[in-house]
Scaffold this active site. Structure first.
Site, PDB file in Angstrom:
ATOM      1  N   CYS A 109       0.803  -1.378  -0.068  1.00  0.00           N
ATOM      2  CA  CYS A 109      -0.062  -0.060   0.059  1.00  0.00           C
ATOM      3  C   CYS A 109       0.803   1.095   0.089  1.00  0.00           C
ATOM      4  CB  CYS A 109      -0.949   0.137   1.094  1.00  0.00           C
ATOM      5  SG  CYS A 109      -2.032  -1.391   1.204  1.00  0.00           S
ATOM      6  N   HIS A 117      -3.570   7.102   2.233  1.00  0.00           N
ATOM      7  CA  HIS A 117      -4.084   5.726   1.653  1.00  0.00           C
ATOM      8  C   HIS A 117      -5.328   5.397   2.311  1.00  0.00           C
ATOM      9  CE1 HIS A 117      -4.392   1.788   1.044  1.00  0.00           C
ATOM     10  NE2 HIS A 117      -3.906   1.149   2.260  1.00  0.00           N
ATOM     11  N   ASN A 137     -10.269  -0.115  -0.243  1.00  0.00           N
ATOM     12  CA  ASN A 137      -8.892   0.091  -0.205  1.00  0.00           C
ATOM     13  C   ASN A 137      -8.026  -0.612  -1.514  1.00  0.00           C
ATOM     14  OD1 ASN A 137      -6.234  -0.420   0.588  1.00  0.00           O
ATOM     15  ND2 ASN A 137      -6.197  -1.511   2.498  1.00  0.00           N
TER      16      ASN A 137
HETATM   17  O1  UT7 Z   1      -3.761  -1.410   3.478  1.00  0.00           O
HETATM   18  C1  UT7 Z   1      -3.777  -2.086   4.295  1.00  0.00           C
HETATM   19  C2  UT7 Z   1      -4.248  -1.593   5.703  1.00  0.00           C
HETATM   20  N1  UT7 Z   1      -5.015  -2.231   6.218  1.00  0.00           N
HETATM   21  C3  UT7 Z   1      -5.771  -1.605   7.251  1.00  0.00           C
HETATM   22  O2  UT7 Z   1      -5.510  -0.634   7.360  1.00  0.00           O
HETATM   23  C4  UT7 Z   1      -6.601  -2.288   8.263  1.00  0.00           C
HETATM   24  C5  UT7 Z   1      -6.736  -1.684   9.560  1.00  0.00           C
HETATM   25  N2  UT7 Z   1      -7.685  -2.560  10.274  1.00  0.00           N
HETATM   26  C6  UT7 Z   1      -9.009  -2.063  10.225  1.00  0.00           C
HETATM   27  O3  UT7 Z   1      -9.598  -1.379   9.444  1.00  0.00           O
HETATM   28  C7  UT7 Z   1      -9.944  -2.959  11.217  1.00  0.00           C
HETATM   29  O4  UT7 Z   1      -9.193  -3.653  12.237  1.00  0.00           O
HETATM   30  C8  UT7 Z   1     -10.949  -3.649  10.579  1.00  0.00           C
HETATM   31  C9  UT7 Z   1     -12.125  -2.978   9.690  1.00  0.00           C
HETATM   32  C10 UT7 Z   1     -10.274  -4.882   9.486  1.00  0.00           C
HETATM   33  C11 UT7 Z   1     -11.769  -4.660  11.480  1.00  0.00           C
HETATM   34  O5  UT7 Z   1     -12.381  -3.650  12.319  1.00  0.00           O
HETATM   35  P1  UT7 Z   1     -12.384  -4.198  13.900  1.00  0.00           P
HETATM   36  O6  UT7 Z   1     -13.143  -2.935  14.573  1.00  0.00           O
HETATM   37  O7  UT7 Z   1     -10.891  -4.054  14.525  1.00  0.00           O
HETATM   38  O8  UT7 Z   1     -13.263  -5.329  14.123  1.00  0.00           O
HETATM   39  P2  UT7 Z   1     -12.869  -6.831  14.480  1.00  0.00           P
HETATM   40  O9  UT7 Z   1     -11.725  -7.461  14.078  1.00  0.00           O
HETATM   41  O10 UT7 Z   1     -12.557  -6.571  16.096  1.00  0.00           O
HETATM   42  O11 UT7 Z   1     -14.193  -7.727  14.250  1.00  0.00           O
HETATM   43  C12 UT7 Z   1     -15.138  -7.354  15.261  1.00  0.00           C
HETATM   44  C13 UT7 Z   1     -16.303  -8.616  14.893  1.00  0.00           C
HETATM   45  C14 UT7 Z   1     -15.855 -10.119  14.939  1.00  0.00           C
HETATM   46  O12 UT7 Z   1     -16.606 -10.675  15.491  1.00  0.00           O
HETATM   47  P3  UT7 Z   1     -16.638 -11.306  17.195  1.00  0.00           P
HETATM   48  O13 UT7 Z   1     -15.478 -12.267  17.109  1.00  0.00           O
HETATM   49  O14 UT7 Z   1     -16.545 -10.075  17.916  1.00  0.00           O
HETATM   50  O15 UT7 Z   1     -17.965 -11.884  17.483  1.00  0.00           O
HETATM   51  C15 UT7 Z   1     -15.718 -10.492  13.433  1.00  0.00           C
HETATM   52  O16 UT7 Z   1     -15.804 -11.787  13.166  1.00  0.00           O
HETATM   53  O17 UT7 Z   1     -16.763  -8.466  13.483  1.00  0.00           O
HETATM   54  C16 UT7 Z   1     -16.816  -9.639  12.816  1.00  0.00           C
HETATM   55  N3  UT7 Z   1     -16.518  -9.422  11.367  1.00  0.00           N
HETATM   56  C17 UT7 Z   1     -17.561  -9.091  10.631  1.00  0.00           C
HETATM   57  N4  UT7 Z   1     -18.771  -9.029  10.873  1.00  0.00           N
HETATM   58  C18 UT7 Z   1     -19.664  -8.649   9.733  1.00  0.00           C
HETATM   59  C19 UT7 Z   1     -15.343  -9.357  10.901  1.00  0.00           C
HETATM   60  N5  UT7 Z   1     -15.691  -9.135   9.666  1.00  0.00           N
HETATM   61  C20 UT7 Z   1     -16.783  -8.865   9.470  1.00  0.00           C
HETATM   62  C21 UT7 Z   1     -17.847  -8.301   8.253  1.00  0.00           C
HETATM   63  N6  UT7 Z   1     -19.151  -8.418   8.586  1.00  0.00           N
HETATM   64  N7  UT7 Z   1     -17.255  -8.160   7.049  1.00  0.00           N
END
Ligand code: UT7
Length: 321
Positions: free
Chosen positions: A111, A248, A278
């Site tokens: 990225c 980004h 992204n």
């Molecule tokens: O260019 C590369 C750079 N990449 C990034 O910048 C990514 C940086 N990270 C992020 O943007 C965030 O961490 C994410 C958007 C990837 C995730 O957000 P989060 O607030 O950290 O969510 P999480 O990983 O804590 O997930 C929370 C919950 C989980 O469920 P449980 O275990 O709490 O029951 C996941 O299973 O959300 C669930 N989950 C979803 N639910 C619905 C994960 N993906 C999805 C989805 N739809 N697509």
């Protein structure tokens, strides 16, 4: 001598897939995706190739710069998802554009790729070796996604952006910062082909992008403001003097956090992640083009470009438009 961006271009695949569309094929929702990331839709390649998208973007950038493809001295393409391992995307572009004189090679810094390619072009221009350089960043990430992993596949999109850079006495890049931390590389990774020869046994299952989202998030909100501050200081400016920050486009929460940490109003951070997702190395040049084409950049504006991602890698540049 400075390196000035004298033309920009961008191209997105025609298929636009909304969060609601995705919620029909996997266990997700518009509410989850929008509230966690700010993304509402993304474009996914169907019959487009990365070289066709990159060529569309490049032709727009060349037209704005008033430069013919045959005049190009160099083509730098930043990507992690080229159509083929060989030849490179930049060589395919050279062929598509008829840029026979250019030397062409790819740069992969995920990225941060467009930033690293732009900064490489800057060094070539400052050295006097080349004058007219096409810098492209683009991805077809959808082919590297596990469409059964809702935690990654909803985040990314496809597309390409381009910038033509030339030497200029007054306007252009004032300072740059780059960084890498390979020790933390595992938080965002994708395997290439495994060793395969008569002396090894392997199972050749395809590999997909995997990400520890929260670790990448923490890395981004700590590292990006520092890199921007360092680049701005090196340019002899303060963050208050910057007119536009083009970051980004990974997540609106990251961008909001960076704006807070820098003490800069969010209005100075235009975004297109809402409808692009992204696009890794494509993200910054596509946003730059969208902002440029909307007339949001005035001659002499101070602009920050910043990228971050897998590697881990990060980069920021400050320029006068
Ligand atoms: O260019 C590369 C750079 N990449 C990034 O910048 C990514 C940086 N990270 C992020 O943007 C965030 O961490 C994410 C958007 C990837 C995730 O957000 P989060 O607030 O950290 O969510 P999480 O990983 O804590 O997930 C929370 C919950 C989980 O469920 P449980 O275990 O709490 O029951 C996941 O299973 O959300 C669930 N989950 C979803 N639910 C619905 C994960 N993906 C999805 C989805 N739809 N697509």
């Amino acid at each position: 001598m400075r390196t000035r961006i004298c033309g920009s271009g961008s191209a997105l695949p025609k298929l636009e897939v909304t969060n609601d569309d995705l919620s029909k094929i996997m266990d997700t929702s518009d509410e989850w995706i929008k509230s966690r990331t700010g993304i509402c839709s993304r474009h996914l390649a169907t019959d487009e190739t990365l070289s066709s998208l990159a060529a569309d973007a490049a032709l727009q950038a060349l037209e704005e710069a008033g430069i013919a493809p045959e005049e190009l001295d160099m083509i730098l393409a930043a990507t992690l998802s080229a159509d083929r391992l060989l030849p490179t995307l930049s060589c395919e572009l050279q062929q598509r554009l008829g840029a026979g004189k250019a030397v062409a090679f790819d740069i992969n810094a995920a990225c941060s790729g467009f930033l690293f390619a732009l900064q490489t072009a800057d060094v070539y221009i400052k050295s006097g070796q080349y004058q007219k350089i096409l810098v492209v960043g683009g991805e077809i990430l959808s082919k590297l996604m596990d469409w059964e992993d809702r935690s990654t596949c909803v985040l990314f999109g496809d597309g390409a952006g381009a910038a033509v850079v030339c030497p200029d006495e007054t306007f252009g890049i004032l300072s740059s910062v780059q960084g890498s931390d390979g020790a933390r590389g595992e938080v965002l990774s994708c395997e290439n082909r495994k060793n395969n020869n008569p002396y090894v046994t392997n199972s050749t299952k395809p590999s997909y992008v995997s990400m520890d989202g929260q670790e990448v998030y923490k890395f981004a909100v700590r590292t990006v403001p520092k890199a921007i501050l360092e680049a701005v200081e090196r340019a002899g400016l303060t963050v208050d003097e910057i007119d536009v920050f083009l970051l980004h486009q990974a997540n609106i929460r990251i961008i909001t956090s960076v704006s807070k940490r820098l003490g800069v109003p969010l209005e100075k951070f235009p975004t297109n992640l809402e409808n692009c997702g992204n696009i890794s190395a494509g993200s910054v040049p596509i946003l730059l083009d969208h902002v440029n084409r909307r007339g949001m950049l005035k001659k002499g504006d101070k602009v920050v470009l910043a990228g971050f991602g897998a590697g881990l890698t990060w980069g920021a540049s400050v320029l006068t438009w």
